[in-house]
Scaffold this motif. Structure first.
Motif, PDB file in Angstrom:
ATOM      1  N   ASP A 132       1.447 -12.108   6.286  1.00  0.00           N
ATOM      2  CA  ASP A 132       2.708 -11.104   6.154  1.00  0.00           C
ATOM      3  C   ASP A 132       2.065 -10.018   4.893  1.00  0.00           C
ATOM      4  OD1 ASP A 132       4.681 -10.670   5.130  1.00  0.00           O
ATOM      5  OD2 ASP A 132       5.589 -12.750   5.190  1.00  0.00           O
ATOM      6  N   PRO A 133       2.839  -8.847   5.532  1.00  0.00           N
ATOM      7  CA  PRO A 133       2.277  -7.895   4.472  1.00  0.00           C
ATOM      8  C   PRO A 133       3.021  -7.703   3.179  1.00  0.00           C
ATOM      9  CG  PRO A 133       3.706  -7.295   6.886  1.00  0.00           C
ATOM     10  CD  PRO A 133       3.827  -8.478   6.631  1.00  0.00           C
ATOM     11  N   CYS A 134       4.062  -8.719   3.346  1.00  0.00           N
ATOM     12  CA  CYS A 134       4.775  -9.525   1.888  1.00  0.00           C
ATOM     13  C   CYS A 134       3.724  -9.214   1.007  1.00  0.00           C
ATOM     14  CB  CYS A 134       5.307 -10.157   1.903  1.00  0.00           C
ATOM     15  SG  CYS A 134       7.112  -9.391   1.801  1.00  0.00           S
ATOM     16  N   ASP A 135       2.383 -10.156   1.236  1.00  0.00           N
ATOM     17  CA  ASP A 135       1.033 -10.483   0.810  1.00  0.00           C
ATOM     18  C   ASP A 135       0.325 -10.134   0.488  1.00  0.00           C
ATOM     19  OD1 ASP A 135       3.333 -12.605  -0.031  1.00  0.00           O
ATOM     20  OD2 ASP A 135       2.025 -14.233   2.127  1.00  0.00           O
ATOM     21  N   ILE A 136       0.154  -9.203   0.436  1.00  0.00           N
ATOM     22  CA  ILE A 136      -1.429  -7.741   1.316  1.00  0.00           C
ATOM     23  C   ILE A 136      -1.047  -6.925   0.203  1.00  0.00           C
ATOM     24  CG2 ILE A 136      -1.404  -8.168   3.207  1.00  0.00           C
ATOM     25  CD1 ILE A 136      -0.785  -5.278   3.100  1.00  0.00           C
ATOM     26  N   ALA A 137      -2.453  -6.568  -0.496  1.00  0.00           N
ATOM     27  CA  ALA A 137      -2.773  -5.717  -1.415  1.00  0.00           C
ATOM     28  C   ALA A 137      -1.494  -5.059  -1.584  1.00  0.00           C
ATOM     29  CB  ALA A 137      -4.202  -5.957  -1.446  1.00  0.00           C
ATOM     30  N   SER A 138      -1.460  -4.210  -2.612  1.00  0.00           N
ATOM     31  CA  SER A 138      -0.526  -3.553  -2.829  1.00  0.00           C
ATOM     32  C   SER A 138      -0.901  -2.082  -2.429  1.00  0.00           C
ATOM     33  CB  SER A 138       0.474  -4.063  -4.066  1.00  0.00           C
ATOM     34  OG  SER A 138      -0.411  -3.273  -4.688  1.00  0.00           O
ATOM     35  N   ASP A 139      -2.319  -1.988  -3.148  1.00  0.00           N
ATOM     36  CA  ASP A 139      -3.151  -0.585  -2.654  1.00  0.00           C
ATOM     37  C   ASP A 139      -3.910  -0.485  -1.289  1.00  0.00           C
ATOM     38  OD1 ASP A 139      -3.376  -0.729  -5.771  1.00  0.00           O
ATOM     39  OD2 ASP A 139      -5.613  -1.366  -5.357  1.00  0.00           O
ATOM     40  N   HIS A 140      -2.567  -1.883  -0.852  1.00  0.00           N
ATOM     41  CA  HIS A 140      -3.304  -0.901   0.804  1.00  0.00           C
ATOM     42  C   HIS A 140      -2.761  -0.348   0.710  1.00  0.00           C
ATOM     43  CE1 HIS A 140      -4.708  -0.817   4.948  1.00  0.00           C
ATOM     44  NE2 HIS A 140      -3.019  -1.782   5.059  1.00  0.00           N
ATOM     45  N   TRP A 141      -0.956  -0.526   0.846  1.00  0.00           N
ATOM     46  CA  TRP A 141      -0.106   0.348   0.617  1.00  0.00           C
ATOM     47  C   TRP A 141      -0.005   2.227   0.359  1.00  0.00           C
ATOM     48  CZ3 TRP A 141       1.522  -1.320   5.293  1.00  0.00           C
ATOM     49  CH2 TRP A 141       1.782  -2.763   5.161  1.00  0.00           C
ATOM     50  N   ARG A 142      -0.516   2.455  -0.999  1.00  0.00           N
ATOM     51  CA  ARG A 142      -0.876   3.258  -1.135  1.00  0.00           C
ATOM     52  C   ARG A 142      -1.881   3.963  -0.566  1.00  0.00           C
ATOM     53  NH1 ARG A 142      -1.013  -0.151  -6.148  1.00  0.00           N
ATOM     54  NH2 ARG A 142       1.086   0.311  -7.586  1.00  0.00           N
ATOM     55  N   HIS A 143      -3.090   3.363   0.035  1.00  0.00           N
ATOM     56  CA  HIS A 143      -4.176   3.955   1.204  1.00  0.00           C
ATOM     57  C   HIS A 143      -3.535   4.539   1.904  1.00  0.00           C
ATOM     58  CE1 HIS A 143      -7.472   3.723   3.424  1.00  0.00           C
ATOM     59  NE2 HIS A 143      -6.382   3.580   4.897  1.00  0.00           N
ATOM     60  N   VAL A 144      -2.629   3.665   2.605  1.00  0.00           N
ATOM     61  CA  VAL A 144      -1.749   4.213   3.495  1.00  0.00           C
ATOM     62  C   VAL A 144      -1.038   5.316   3.352  1.00  0.00           C
ATOM     63  CG1 VAL A 144      -0.391   3.695   5.870  1.00  0.00           C
ATOM     64  CG2 VAL A 144      -2.296   2.046   5.305  1.00  0.00           C
ATOM     65  N   HIS A 145      -0.427   5.594   2.314  1.00  0.00           N
ATOM     66  CA  HIS A 145       0.601   7.041   2.132  1.00  0.00           C
ATOM     67  C   HIS A 145      -0.438   7.583   1.367  1.00  0.00           C
ATOM     68  CE1 HIS A 145       3.386   8.691  -0.464  1.00  0.00           C
ATOM     69  NE2 HIS A 145       2.150   9.920  -1.413  1.00  0.00           N
ATOM     70  N   ASN A 146      -1.597   7.885   1.431  1.00  0.00           N
ATOM     71  CA  ASN A 146      -2.238   8.512   0.673  1.00  0.00           C
ATOM     72  C   ASN A 146      -2.846   9.034   2.016  1.00  0.00           C
ATOM     73  OD1 ASN A 146      -1.430   8.853  -1.709  1.00  0.00           O
ATOM     74  ND2 ASN A 146      -3.465   7.757  -2.199  1.00  0.00           N
ATOM     75  N   ARG A 147      -3.396   8.494   3.232  1.00  0.00           N
ATOM     76  CA  ARG A 147      -3.867   9.167   4.173  1.00  0.00           C
ATOM     77  C   ARG A 147      -3.003   9.770   5.125  1.00  0.00           C
ATOM     78  NH1 ARG A 147      -9.846   7.671   4.572  1.00  0.00           N
ATOM     79  NH2 ARG A 147      -9.378   8.448   6.851  1.00  0.00           N
ATOM     80  N   LEU A 148      -1.571   8.812   5.329  1.00  0.00           N
ATOM     81  CA  LEU A 148      -1.170   9.805   6.137  1.00  0.00           C
ATOM     82  C   LEU A 148      -0.464  11.351   5.244  1.00  0.00           C
ATOM     83  CD1 LEU A 148       1.238   7.162   7.741  1.00  0.00           C
ATOM     84  CD2 LEU A 148      -1.099   8.275   8.482  1.00  0.00           C
ATOM     85  N   SER A 149      -0.268  11.161   4.465  1.00  0.00           N
ATOM     86  CA  SER A 149      -0.340  12.663   3.332  1.00  0.00           C
ATOM     87  C   SER A 149      -1.067  13.838   3.730  1.00  0.00           C
ATOM     88  CB  SER A 149      -0.174  12.056   2.643  1.00  0.00           C
ATOM     89  OG  SER A 149       1.348  10.868   1.924  1.00  0.00           O
ATOM     90  N   ALA A 150      -2.125  13.370   4.285  1.00  0.00           N
ATOM     91  CA  ALA A 150      -3.363  13.433   3.438  1.00  0.00           C
ATOM     92  C   ALA A 150      -4.239  14.262   5.595  1.00  0.00           C
ATOM     93  CB  ALA A 150      -4.733  13.695   3.443  1.00  0.00           C
ATOM     94  N   GLY A 151      -2.865  13.623   6.209  1.00  0.00           N
ATOM     95  CA  GLY A 151      -3.082  13.810   8.125  1.00  0.00           C
ATOM     96  C   GLY A 151      -4.200  13.172   8.590  1.00  0.00           C
ATOM     97  N   GLU A 152      -4.814  11.662   7.880  1.00  0.00           N
ATOM     98  CA  GLU A 152      -5.834  11.293   7.677  1.00  0.00           C
ATOM     99  C   GLU A 152      -5.063   9.672   9.028  1.00  0.00           C
ATOM    100  OE1 GLU A 152      -8.632  11.728   8.138  1.00  0.00           O
ATOM    101  OE2 GLU A 152      -8.322  14.618   7.755  1.00  0.00           O
ATOM    102  N   GLN A 153      -6.020   9.022   9.627  1.00  0.00           N
ATOM    103  CA  GLN A 153      -6.337   7.684   9.757  1.00  0.00           C
ATOM    104  C   GLN A 153      -5.836   6.565   9.078  1.00  0.00           C
ATOM    105  OE1 GLN A 153      -3.768   7.555  12.450  1.00  0.00           O
ATOM    106  NE2 GLN A 153      -4.470   5.755  12.828  1.00  0.00           N
TER     107      GLN A 153
END
Length: 173
Positions: A132-153
């Motif tokens: 469940d996306p509600c239950d995973i490490a909140s750092d993963h969402w920060r990682h997704v934000h940072n990678r997409l902001s930098a144009g990376e997967q």
């Protein structure tokens, strides 16, 4: 000796004011093909219907929520955005976000349909692993934000990563 604030005093700006129920409220609007706000994931604790097109959903403190906003005109999409945030507790610092009261700890904030679609795909990937996306490490969402902001997967969130995070969480880290 500390003094208590005068009656009716507000907390400093950027800190969650004590609410009558200590919960976070998000206003959802749905005007077909014009203005659409929806929750992609999050455990809703309550709801108030304001009109046929508007309702308010309520979340308990520490809930992780994905809030999507999209609007269009006669020529197509003019705005799309997804915010993933943690509902704050009374007295915690927070970031304001439109339609979110009082605000939340912002884990991810992405604009533009291509990037929003990439976030939705990242959410789908987490669900495909059986989590469940509600239950995973909140750092993963920060990682997704940072990678997409930098144009990376962004990297995939795996069951192994989740187990490692649960282990760290159990140790209090």
């Amino acid at each position: 000796m500390t003094q208590s604030p005068p009656s009716g005093a507000r907390p400093p700006s950027g800190y969650a004011a004590p609410s009558r129920n200590g919960r976070t409220e998000i206003e959802l609007i749905w005007i077909e093909q014009r203005l659409e706000h929806w929750i992609r994931f999050g455990r809703i604790a309550g709801e108030r219907i304001l009109s046929r097109k508007t309702r308010v959903v309520i979340f308990r403190p520490d809930a992780i929520i994905a809030f999507v906003r999209w609007s269009a005109n006669d020529y197509g999409t003019i705005h799309s955005r997804i915010d993933i945030l943690r509902a704050v507790r009374s007295g915690e610092p927070y970031t304001t976000a439109p339609f979110v009261r009082p605000g939340g700890e912002l884990l991810l904030s992405i604009q533009g349909w291509q990037k929003v679609r990439s976030v939705i795909e990242a959410i789908d990937q987490v669900e495909a692993v059986g989590l469940d996306p509600c239950d995973i490490a909140s750092d993963h969402w920060r990682h997704v934000h940072n990678r997409l902001s930098a144009g990376e997967q962004p990297r995939d969130y795996t069951a192994e990563r989740h187990q490692a995070w649960l282990g760290r969480k159990a140790l209090g880290r």
